[in-house]
Design an enzyme around this catalytic site. Structure first.
Site, PDB file in Angstrom:
ATOM      1  CE1 TYR A 258      -1.975 -14.689 107.801  1.00  0.00           C
ATOM      2  CE2 TYR A 258      -2.034 -14.630 110.204  1.00  0.00           C
ATOM      3  CZ  TYR A 258      -1.476 -14.224 109.006  1.00  0.00           C
ATOM      4  OH  TYR A 258      -0.422 -13.352 109.009  1.00  0.00           O
ATOM      5  CE  LYS A 267       5.280 -12.776 114.904  1.00  0.00           C
ATOM      6  NZ  LYS A 267       5.502 -13.187 113.534  1.00  0.00           N
ATOM      7  CG  HIS A 287       8.343  -9.657 116.725  1.00  0.00           C
ATOM      8  ND1 HIS A 287       7.461  -8.625 116.493  1.00  0.00           N
ATOM      9  CD2 HIS A 287       8.313 -10.413 115.607  1.00  0.00           C
ATOM     10  CE1 HIS A 287       6.931  -8.746 115.296  1.00  0.00           C
ATOM     11  NE2 HIS A 287       7.441  -9.816 114.731  1.00  0.00           N
ATOM     12  CB  SER A 309       3.926  -7.809 111.872  1.00  0.00           C
ATOM     13  OG  SER A 309       4.215  -8.843 112.781  1.00  0.00           O
ATOM     14  CB  CYS A 311       7.719  -2.211 110.594  1.00  0.00           C
ATOM     15  SG  CYS A 311       6.177  -1.459 111.137  1.00  0.00           S
ATOM     16  CG  ASP A 334       8.958 -12.969 112.493  1.00  0.00           C
ATOM     17  OD1 ASP A 334       8.738 -11.754 112.654  1.00  0.00           O
ATOM     18  OD2 ASP A 334       8.112 -13.844 112.750  1.00  0.00           O
ATOM     19  NE  ARG A 429       1.996 -12.209 106.716  1.00  0.00           N
ATOM     20  CZ  ARG A 429       2.752 -11.764 107.724  1.00  0.00           C
ATOM     21  NH1 ARG A 429       4.015 -12.132 107.830  1.00  0.00           N
ATOM     22  NH2 ARG A 429       2.246 -10.915 108.608  1.00  0.00           N
TER      23      ARG A 429
END
Length: 647
Positions: A258, A267, A287, A309, A311, A334, A429
Site C-alpha cells: 500500500y 509520509k 502535513h 488525511s 478531510c 499534502d 486512491r
C-alpha cells in the site's frame, strides 16, 4: 551474470586517487552481488549509494538489480510487466490509466506497526504516567529494530528484481530539496514513485557527498510464494513492519504494498525523517497543502493548511472559488517544507511531484480540477471498475448507465448500490501527476519556494467549533495546532467516527518527541528577522441538530479564504472571543451563495462545549506530553480555561 567484485580491480587505479581508498575497497570487496544487472551500471554509482545497494542486495538476495532512470520507455516496460503479472489492469476508457486491486488486508497505513528507533525513548516520544495508553509515536530501540530486520529481510527478494529508485523530494537543485534512494522489489512502487517524485537519472546526479535518505522496501514474499497472492498482490500482512532510524536518515518497510507504507518518499521520508532533518537544520516539514489565492484586484497570497488525511486537503488545494474575480492555484495538496529566507519570509515548497488522493467523495461537484487531472496517466487503487472500462466510487456524482455493470474492489462483478458494501474501499486512491492539474501555480516548482502569509489548521468537528477563527498570536496559534481534534479517517486502520486528538494533523507522522516539536515551532518566531504568518483554524464540517452540514463547503470555502486574505491585510473585520478572533457579523462575503446558511449557528460558541473542550485538551496534554510540554503551551492552556470559564 554480473559480479560486482570486479568493480574493485577494474577501478583500482581510479580509486587510488581518492581519500577513502581503503574503506571503499574494503566495503566493496566484502559485498558481492553475483546476480544480473538488468539496467544501469553499479560501478558508476556514487560510492555510498553503491555501498548501500550492495549491502542490501546481500541482505535481501534479489535475483537481479535494475537501476531506474525514470524514462518513459522504462515506465512502459514496467507497466507492461505489472499487467502481465495481473497486478494492474488497463482502463480502456482512459489514456494510460490503470487499476490495481490489493489484498483486502493491505489497504491503509498501519500505524500500530510503524516505529521510530532512537537511542532513548524520550527522543521519540514524551514520558507518560503509568497506565496511560500512548497516542504519540511507537518507539523501539535500534537493537530491537535490527532484530526485527533480521527476522524479515534476509532472502526476502529471492526470485525478484531489486529496483534502485533515485528520487528528489522537491525541485532538483532547490536549497530545500532532499534526495533519497529507495530499494524495492515492487514494480508497482517504481511506477508510483515516478508519479509522486522527481525520479531517475537527474536525481541520482544530484547526490552530493554521498548524502541521501536510505529507503528499503520489500513486499515480503520471496519467490516461489508459499501460497498464491490474493488479487495477484504480493504482501505479508502478518509481518508488516515500518521502521525509521532518524539518526541514520534511514527507513525500512516490509510486508505492505500500500502506498503510505511502500512509497517511502511520502509520509515516511517527507514527514517523519524530514521532520528530524528540519529540526536539526531550522525549518519545518508539515502535513500541509499549499495554495495561491489571487483577489479581484490581482493581489496574490500563499496559504499553507493542515488537515488530517481525507478531510478535504486536496479539494481545498484545487478549489474553484464561487466568489467572482477570485482565483485559486495549487502548489501542493499534502506536504509542505517551509524555511525562512534571507529576508525573514517563510517560504514553502511542495516536495512531491504527484497527488495521492482519496477517491471516494471526489466528483465534478467537489473537485472538478482533480477529476480533470486523473483522466490520464493515473494509477487507481481499490476503486470499482465499470464494464465499459471506467472507474467508479461512492459520491462520484455520476449515474451508472443502464446496462453497465460495476465490479467492486472486492471482485463482486454485479455490484449495485443495494449490495450492502461500498463499491470502492473508503481509502481507495488515485496516483496522478501534479503537472496535469489545470490550476497548478506557475511557481509550484520554483526552487526558492513560495512566501507563506497564513497558516490554517482544521479538521472534522461536527459540533461546537466555528467555521473560522484567528489566533491571538503566533504562540496561541501553535497552541491551536497542538490542540486540534478531528474525526478519525479511513486513511489509517482506525474504525468508526471517533473524535481523536490530531495535533497539527501530524499525530501519525511526528518524527520525534512532540514536546520538542512544539518547542521547535515556538522557536520559529524567535529566529532573527523572522516574519511569521498569521494562524487560523477552520471547520467545514459542523452539523445542525438534524445531522446535516451547516456550511455548503467546496467552492464556497473561498468565502472563508477571502476573509483570511483580508485579515492578513489588516482589515478590521474580526471581533475577539474566548477562543480567538472570529468574523464580525456580515464580514464573510455571502453574495451570490445559492444556499441559505445559518451563520449564527456556524459561529455559536456553546460555553459548556468549550469548557469540556478545554478539559479534554488539558487531559490530553498532561497525559500525552507531560513534562515535555513547553511552558508557553501551559500558559496558553490556562488562558483558554480562564476565558471559557467566563463565557
Amino acid at each position: 551474470m554480473y559480479n560486482v567484485c570486479t568493480i574493485v580491480t577494474r577501478n583500482l587505479s581510479a580509486l587510488k586517487q581518492g581519500a577513502n581508498v581503503y574503506n571503499t575497497l574494503r566495503i566493496t570487496s566484502s559485498r558481492c552481488f553475483s546476480g544480473s544487472v538488468l539496467q544501469g551500471d553499479l560501478s558508476q554509482l556514487d560510492n555510498k549509494v553503491r555501498q548501500y545497494v550492495l549491502d542490501k542486495a546481500q541482505l535481501c538476495e534479489p535475483d537481479s538489480i535494475h537501476i531506474c532512470d525514470g524514462s518513459e520507455a522504462e515506465n512502459k516496460t514496467l507497466l507492461s510487466l505489472l499487467e502481465k503479472d495481473g497486478m494492474i489492469k488497463k482502463l480502456s476508457a482512459y489514456d494510460n490509466c490503470w487499476l490495481a486491486t490489493t489484498d483486502p488486508n493491505d489497504v491503509a497505513r498501519v500505524e500500530s506497526k510503524t516505529v521510530i528507533a532512537t537511542q532513548t525513548e524520550r527522543e521519540t516520544r514524551p514520558q507518560v504516567k503509568d497506565g496511560v495508553t500512548r497516542q504519540l509515536n511507537n518507539w523501539m530501540s535500534p537493537e530491537q529494530l535490527q532484530k526485527e530486520i533480521k527476522t524479515r529481510f534476509p532472502g526476502c527478494m529471492k526470485g525478484r528484481t531489486m529496483y534502485v529508485i533515485p528520487f528528489s523530494m522537491g525541485p532538483i537543485g532547490s536549497p530545500l530539496a532532499k534526495i533519497g534512494i529507495e530499494l524495492t522489489d515492487s514494480p508497482y512502487v517504481v511506477a508510483s514513485m515516478r508519479i509522486m517524485t522527481r525520479m531517475g537519472t537527474a536525481a541520482m546526479g544530484a547526490i552530493k557527498g554521498g548524502e541521501f535518505v536510505r529507503c528499503l522496501h520489500s513486499v515480503g514474499q520471496p519467490l516461489p510464494m508459499q501460497k498464491p497472492a490474493v488479487n495477484n498482490w504480493p504482501c505479508n500482512p502478518e509481518k508488516t513492519f515500518i521502521g525509521h532510524l532518524p539518526d541514520n536518515r534511514e527507513i525500512v518497510s516490509f510486508g505492505s504494498g500500500y502506498g503510505g507504507n511502500s512509497l517511502l518518499g511520502k509520509k515516511c521520508f517527507a514527514l517523519r525523517i524530514a521532520g528530524c532533518i528540519a529540526r536539526d537544520e531550522g525549518w519545518l516539514a508539515e502535513h500541509m497543502l499549499i495554495l495561491g489565492i489571487t483577489n479581484p484586484a490581482g493581489k496574490k497570497k500563499y496559504i499553507a493548511a493542515a488537515f488530517p488525511s481525507a478531510c478535504g486537503k486536496t479539494n481545498l488545494a484545487m478549489l474553484t472559488p464561487t466568489i467572482p474575480g477570485y482565483k485559486v492555484e495549487c502548489v501542493g495538496d499534502d506536504i509542505a517544507w517551509m524555511k525562512f529566507d534571507a529576508e525573514g519570509r517563510l517560504r514553502a515548497i511542495n516536495p512531491e511531484y504527484g497527488f495521492f488522493g482519496v477517491a471516494p467523495g471526489t466528483s465534478a461537484k467537489t473537485n472538478m480540477n482533480a477529476m480533470t487531472t486523473i483522466a490520464t496517466n493515473t494509477v487507481f487503487t481499490n476503486v470499482a471498475e465499470t464494464s465499459d472500462g471506467r472507474v467508479y466510487w461512492e459520491d462520484m456524482g455520476v449515474d451508472i448507465p443502464k446496462g453497465t455493470k460495476v465490479t467492486s474492489w472486492l471482485g463482486d462483478k454485479d455490484w449495485t448500490p443495494e449490495s450492502g458494501k461500498p463499491s470502492a474501499h473508503p481509502n481507495s486512491r488515485f496516483c496522478t501527476p501534479a503537472k496535469q492539474c489545470p490550476i497548478m501555480d506557475p511557481a509550484w516548482e520554483d526552487a526558492k519556494g513560495v512566501p507563506i502569509e497564513a497558516i490554517v489548521f482544521g479538521g472534522r468537528r461536527p459540533e461546537g467549533v466555528p467555521l473560522v477563527y484567528e489566533a491571538f498570536s503566533w504562540q496561541h496559534g501553535v497552541f491551536i495546532g497542538a490542540s486540534m481534534r478531528s474525526e478519525a479517517t479511513a486513511a489509517a486502520e482506525h474504525k468508526g467516527k471517533m473524535i481523536m486528538h490530531d495535533p497539527f494533523a501530524m499525530r501519525p507522522f511526528f518524527g520525534y518527541n512532540f514536546g520538542n516539536y512544539l518547542s521547535h515551532w515556538l522557536g520559529m518566531e524567535k529566529r532573527p528577522g523572522a516574519h511569521v504568518p498569521k494562524i487560523f483554524h477552520v471547520n467545514w464540517f459542523r452539523k445542525n441538530d438534524a445531522g446535516k452540514f451547516i456550511w455548503p463547503g467546496f467552492g464556497e470555502n473561498s468565502r472563508v479564504l477571502d476573509w483570511i486574505f483580508r485579515r492578513v491585510d489588516g482589515e478590521d473585520i474580526a471581533r475577539e472571543t474566548a477562543i480567538g478572533h472570529v468574523p464580525k457579523k456580515g464580514t464573510i462575503d455571502m453574495k451570490g451563495c445559492d444556499e441559505k446558511v445559518d451563520m449564527a449557528a456556524l459561529f455559536d460558541l456553546p460555553p459548556a462545549f468549550w469548557q469540556r473542550e478545554a478539559s479534554e485538551i488539558r487531559k490530553y496534554l498532561e497525559e500525552q506530553v507531560g513534562q515535555d510540554l513547553p511552558k508557553e503551551m501551559k500558559a496558553e492552556l490556562e488562558g483558554l480555561e480562564g476565558r471559557v470559564k467566563n463565557m
